[in-house]
Design a protein around this motif. Structure first.
Motif, PDB file in Angstrom:
ATOM      1  N   LEU A  56      55.320  39.931  50.208  1.00 14.23           N
ATOM      2  CA  LEU A  56      54.474  39.249  51.189  1.00 14.23           C
ATOM      3  C   LEU A  56      54.372  37.748  50.944  1.00 14.23           C
ATOM      4  CD1 LEU A  56      51.547  41.830  51.478  1.00 14.23           C
ATOM      5  CD2 LEU A  56      53.587  41.629  52.915  1.00 14.23           C
ATOM      6  N   GLY A  57      55.024  37.248  49.900  1.00 19.05           N
ATOM      7  CA  GLY A  57      54.961  35.822  49.592  1.00 19.05           C
ATOM      8  C   GLY A  57      53.757  35.481  48.739  1.00 19.05           C
ATOM      9  N   ASP A  58      53.630  34.193  48.435  1.00 18.09           N
ATOM     10  CA  ASP A  58      52.576  33.749  47.511  1.00 18.09           C
ATOM     11  C   ASP A  58      51.187  33.752  48.140  1.00 18.09           C
ATOM     12  OD1 ASP A  58      54.528  33.322  45.601  1.00 18.09           O
ATOM     13  OD2 ASP A  58      54.810  31.206  46.150  1.00 18.09           O
ATOM     14  N   ASP A  59      51.108  33.719  49.460  1.00 17.17           N
ATOM     15  CA  ASP A  59      49.809  33.569  50.114  1.00 17.17           C
ATOM     16  C   ASP A  59      49.064  34.887  50.292  1.00 17.17           C
ATOM     17  OD1 ASP A  59      50.286  30.865  50.315  1.00 17.17           O
ATOM     18  OD2 ASP A  59      51.162  31.021  52.328  1.00 17.17           O
ATOM     19  N   LEU A  60      49.760  36.008  50.163  1.00 16.77           N
ATOM     20  CA  LEU A  60      49.125  37.302  50.395  1.00 16.77           C
ATOM     21  C   LEU A  60      49.276  38.193  49.175  1.00 16.77           C
ATOM     22  CD1 LEU A  60      50.261  38.062  54.067  1.00 16.77           C
ATOM     23  CD2 LEU A  60      47.985  37.373  53.308  1.00 16.77           C
ATOM     24  N   ASP A  61      48.168  38.761  48.754  1.00 16.42           N
ATOM     25  CA  ASP A  61      48.152  39.644  47.592  1.00 16.42           C
ATOM     26  C   ASP A  61      47.675  41.025  48.039  1.00 16.42           C
ATOM     27  OD1 ASP A  61      46.798  41.047  45.282  1.00 16.42           O
ATOM     28  OD2 ASP A  61      47.652  39.334  44.222  1.00 16.42           O
ATOM     29  N   PRO A  62      48.431  42.097  47.745  1.00 14.89           N
ATOM     30  CA  PRO A  62      47.988  43.436  48.152  1.00 14.89           C
ATOM     31  C   PRO A  62      46.585  43.801  47.677  1.00 14.89           C
ATOM     32  CG  PRO A  62      50.276  43.502  47.461  1.00 14.89           C
ATOM     33  CD  PRO A  62      49.777  42.121  47.136  1.00 14.89           C
ATOM     34  N   ASP A  63      46.186  43.344  46.494  1.00 13.13           N
ATOM     35  CA  ASP A  63      44.828  43.631  46.022  1.00 13.13           C
ATOM     36  C   ASP A  63      43.789  43.049  46.979  1.00 13.13           C
ATOM     37  OD1 ASP A  63      45.844  44.901  43.783  1.00 13.13           O
ATOM     38  OD2 ASP A  63      45.758  43.101  42.548  1.00 13.13           O
ATOM     39  N   ASP A  64      44.014  41.796  47.396  1.00 10.75           N
ATOM     40  CA  ASP A  64      43.082  41.158  48.322  1.00 10.75           C
ATOM     41  C   ASP A  64      43.098  41.851  49.685  1.00 10.75           C
ATOM     42  OD1 ASP A  64      42.482  39.307  46.356  1.00 10.75           O
ATOM     43  OD2 ASP A  64      43.913  37.813  47.100  1.00 10.75           O
ATOM     44  N   LEU A  65      44.297  42.201  50.150  1.00  9.26           N
ATOM     45  CA  LEU A  65      44.400  42.878  51.439  1.00  9.26           C
ATOM     46  C   LEU A  65      43.683  44.220  51.410  1.00  9.26           C
ATOM     47  CD1 LEU A  65      48.123  42.136  52.358  1.00  9.26           C
ATOM     48  CD2 LEU A  65      46.098  41.268  53.544  1.00  9.26           C
ATOM     49  N   HIS A  66      43.839  44.951  50.314  1.00  9.63           N
ATOM     50  CA  HIS A  66      43.185  46.257  50.216  1.00  9.63           C
ATOM     51  C   HIS A  66      41.670  46.099  50.217  1.00  9.63           C
ATOM     52  CE1 HIS A  66      43.082  50.561  49.211  1.00  9.63           C
ATOM     53  NE2 HIS A  66      44.377  50.550  49.478  1.00  9.63           N
ATOM     54  N   GLU A  67      41.191  45.075  49.523  1.00  8.72           N
ATOM     55  CA  GLU A  67      39.755  44.812  49.512  1.00  8.72           C
ATOM     56  C   GLU A  67      39.259  44.469  50.918  1.00  8.72           C
ATOM     57  OE1 GLU A  67      36.712  41.588  47.457  1.00  8.72           O
ATOM     58  OE2 GLU A  67      38.593  42.087  46.436  1.00  8.72           O
ATOM     59  N   GLN A  68      40.037  43.658  51.644  1.00 16.75           N
ATOM     60  CA  GLN A  68      39.671  43.320  53.017  1.00 16.75           C
ATOM     61  C   GLN A  68      39.695  44.556  53.912  1.00 16.75           C
ATOM     62  OE1 GLN A  68      42.134  40.055  54.453  1.00 16.75           O
ATOM     63  NE2 GLN A  68      42.034  39.076  52.432  1.00 16.75           N
ATOM     64  N   MET A  69      40.663  45.444  53.685  1.00 16.78           N
ATOM     65  CA  MET A  69      40.751  46.664  54.472  1.00 16.78           C
ATOM     66  C   MET A  69      39.499  47.521  54.296  1.00 16.78           C
ATOM     67  SD  MET A  69      43.703  49.635  54.335  1.00 16.78           S
ATOM     68  CE  MET A  69      43.106  50.336  52.790  1.00 16.78           C
ATOM     69  N   ILE A  70      39.043  47.673  53.054  1.00 20.14           N
ATOM     70  CA  ILE A  70      37.850  48.472  52.794  1.00 20.14           C
ATOM     71  C   ILE A  70      36.609  47.793  53.385  1.00 20.14           C
ATOM     72  CG2 ILE A  70      36.342  49.363  50.962  1.00 20.14           C
ATOM     73  CD1 ILE A  70      38.891  49.790  49.285  1.00 20.14           C
ATOM     74  N   LYS A  71      36.547  46.463  53.295  1.00 20.69           N
ATOM     75  CA  LYS A  71      35.424  45.739  53.888  1.00 20.69           C
ATOM     76  C   LYS A  71      35.378  45.974  55.391  1.00 20.69           C
ATOM     77  CE  LYS A  71      33.554  41.104  54.684  1.00 20.69           C
ATOM     78  NZ  LYS A  71      33.788  39.648  54.528  1.00 20.69           N
ATOM     79  N   SER A  72      36.535  45.876  56.048  1.00 24.11           N
ATOM     80  CA  SER A  72      36.587  46.106  57.495  1.00 24.11           C
ATOM     81  C   SER A  72      36.215  47.538  57.824  1.00 24.11           C
ATOM     82  CB  SER A  72      37.980  45.780  58.029  1.00 24.11           C
ATOM     83  OG  SER A  72      38.284  44.410  57.888  1.00 24.11           O
TER      84      SER A  72
END
Length: 378
Positions: A56-72
């Motif tokens: 996903l490149g340097d700007d996106l981290d799966p850990d952060d995305l997963h956290e955002q997914m759970i928040k949503s």
């Protein structure tokens, strides 16, 4: 109170559901803060060790995305399981209609099937709202001219059959989505070979292959011929039934583990079996579109969200590159397995990260649609 599936009746007398309304009502009884609930268990969404951290490149981290997914997920649960206003329900239904229609468009676009976005959304909305859609049209129909113009803009010089085929690829894809989602998510059934076969049949009704095979020869049946994609050769046809049985058995084992632990990663699960299915390539044609219907049916069932991919050239090319690399690595790593072998697929981490990105974007969009009717900032 048990949710009901809103339905209408088509001109042929067969029941047609309003899929977006049905999904929203189902979500109101199954989505939990940070998880989902099903007849067999309540699941907490927990990130699996199944992601690639470079794709996903340097700007996106799966850990952060997963956290955002759970928040949503938590925000969606808070709104849907309270008493949403009629405006919020309408916003949810409209957003889900849009997501379902873009899911079909993107999946078709990956395969260079169907037609442009506007006509795809129009046709898909009819199907997903349960409205009757004629099986075919003629050259006097205004929709024919719209489809023809769209194909011309894409650099295709279409004849009558090209136009009718493009329309059928949209309509049948939407109908196949209704069938699989209704069976696996709304009706709560386990994914089975029978459901996959019927989904493929719905997807390919009336659509012959580009190699000249009639749809009556391959629609809803496992292939009897070898297939390949680029430099990738898929398993021999006589191995397909055993490999499909093994895939379903592996899926059920993973779900038994999830029930036992009470935790699940819907993106990991759905990506794993999308990847495994496409590397079996059980059908003569339509494997990619079927695998993405499996993907989204499992995402809905265990996460209450969708992932729309392939809607533009960049995401299409990224997806195809991931799929090709993953297939080459997976198939080259496999030996000769007995039917009882339960070796799990290994090379789906890039796909999981890609799906996670798009699922998270979709959930953020859903939150925005719901909060927009609360007068809040999403």
């Amino acid at each position: 109170m048990a949710s009901t599936i809103p339905s209408t009746t088509s001109s042929t007398g067969s029941p047609q559901i309003n899929l977006a309304q049905a999904l929203r009502r189902k979500m109101q009884t199954t989505v939990l803060p940070g998880g989902t609930v099903h007849p067999e268990a309540s699941f907490t969404i927990r990130m699996a060790d199944a992601y690639d951290y470079s794709i996903l490149g340097d700007d996106l981290d799966p850990d952060d995305l997963h956290e955002q997914m759970i928040k949503s997920n938590t925000e969606i649960a808070s709104i849907l399981t309270s008493i949403p206003s009629s405006e919020q329900e309408a916003a949810a239904d409209d957003y889900l209609l849009d997501m379902l229609s873009k899911m079909v468009f993107g999946s078709n676009y990956i395969e260079q099937a169907g037609c442009g976005l506007e006509i795809t959304l129009k046709l898909c909305r009819q199907v997903f709202k349960g409205e009757p859609v004629p099986a075919t049209i003629d050259e006097t129909d205004s929709q024919f001219a719209e489809l023809q113009s769209d194909l011309l803009r894409q650099g295709v010089s279409p004849d009558v059959q090209d136009v009718l085929r493009a329309r059928r690829e949209i309509v049948q894809h939407a109908k196949a989505a209704v069938f699989m989602i209704k069976e696996v998510y709304l009706s709560g059934k386990d994914l089975t070979e029978e459901i996959i076969l019927e989904t493929h049949r719905q997807l390919t009704i009336g659509i012959d292959t580009e190699q000249g095979y009639s749809w009556t020869q391959y629609s809803g049946v496992y292939r009897l011929l070898p297939v390949c994609a680029g430099l990738t050769s898929f398993p021999d046809a006589d191995e397909v039934p055993g490999l499909m049985r093994r895939m379903i058995r592996n899926l059920n084992k993973d779900l038994e583990t999830a029930v036992r632990t009470g935790t699940i990663d819907p993106v990991d699960l759905a990506s794993k079996y999308c990847h495994q299915f496409v590397n079996i390539h059980p059908f003569l044609d339509g494997n990619g579109r079927t695998c993405r219907l499996i993907l989204n049916a499992l995402l809905l069932k265990y996460g209450s969200f969708l992932s729309c991919i392939g809607q533009d050239d960049e995401t299409r090319e990224t997806y195809l590159e991931i799929a090709a690399n993953s297939s080459m690595n997976e198939l080259s790593s496999q030996g000769d397995f007995d039917d009882d072998d339960v070796a799990a697929p290994k090379y789906y981490k890039q796909l999981a990260s890609f799906i996670l990105k798009h699922a998270t974007e979709g959930m953020r969009g859903f939150v925005h649609a719901l909060k927009g009717n609360l007068g809040e900032e999403a």
